[in-house]
Design a protein around this motif. Sequence first.
Motif, short mmCIF file in Angstrom:
data_model
loop_
_atom_site.label_atom_id
_atom_site.label_comp_id
_atom_site.label_asym_id
_atom_site.label_seq_id
_atom_site.Cartn_x
_atom_site.Cartn_y
_atom_site.Cartn_z
N THR A 198 56.47 -65.25 26.52
CA THR A 198 57.44 -64.16 26.56
C THR A 198 58.71 -64.59 25.82
OG1 THR A 198 58.48 -64.93 28.60
CG2 THR A 198 56.57 -63.45 28.82
N GLU A 199 59.57 -63.65 25.54
CA GLU A 199 60.85 -63.97 24.89
C GLU A 199 61.67 -64.92 25.77
OE1 GLU A 199 62.14 -63.31 21.87
OE2 GLU A 199 60.16 -62.50 21.39
N ASP A 200 61.63 -64.72 27.08
CA ASP A 200 62.36 -65.61 27.99
C ASP A 200 61.81 -67.03 27.91
OD1 ASP A 200 64.23 -66.23 30.18
OD2 ASP A 200 62.37 -66.48 31.37
N MET B 191 60.25 -68.41 25.36
CA MET B 191 60.64 -68.96 24.06
C MET B 191 62.10 -69.40 24.07
SD MET B 191 58.10 -69.13 22.01
CE MET B 191 58.87 -69.28 20.42
N SER B 192 62.96 -68.62 24.69
CA SER B 192 64.38 -68.98 24.77
C SER B 192 64.57 -70.26 25.57
CB SER B 192 65.18 -67.85 25.42
OG SER B 192 65.15 -66.71 24.63
#
Length: 63
Positions: free
Chosen positions: A27-29, A31-32
Amino acid sequence: MARDSCRTPGLPPPPKQRVDVFDFRLTEDQMSRITTLDTGTSLFFDHRDPAMVSRLGTTRLDD
């Protein structure tokens, strides 16, 4: 040539879960959060530090 023809006779086929190791998405989270792990510095020593470079260049492994 069929994939099964390369197997060693008598051995079962490899489990499917070993083949699908890249079958996931982050998810983007996630990856961050992974991006924050890169601090841009070595955890061991700084390869650009002149003192460390000198020490690495003069240290003998057979001492």
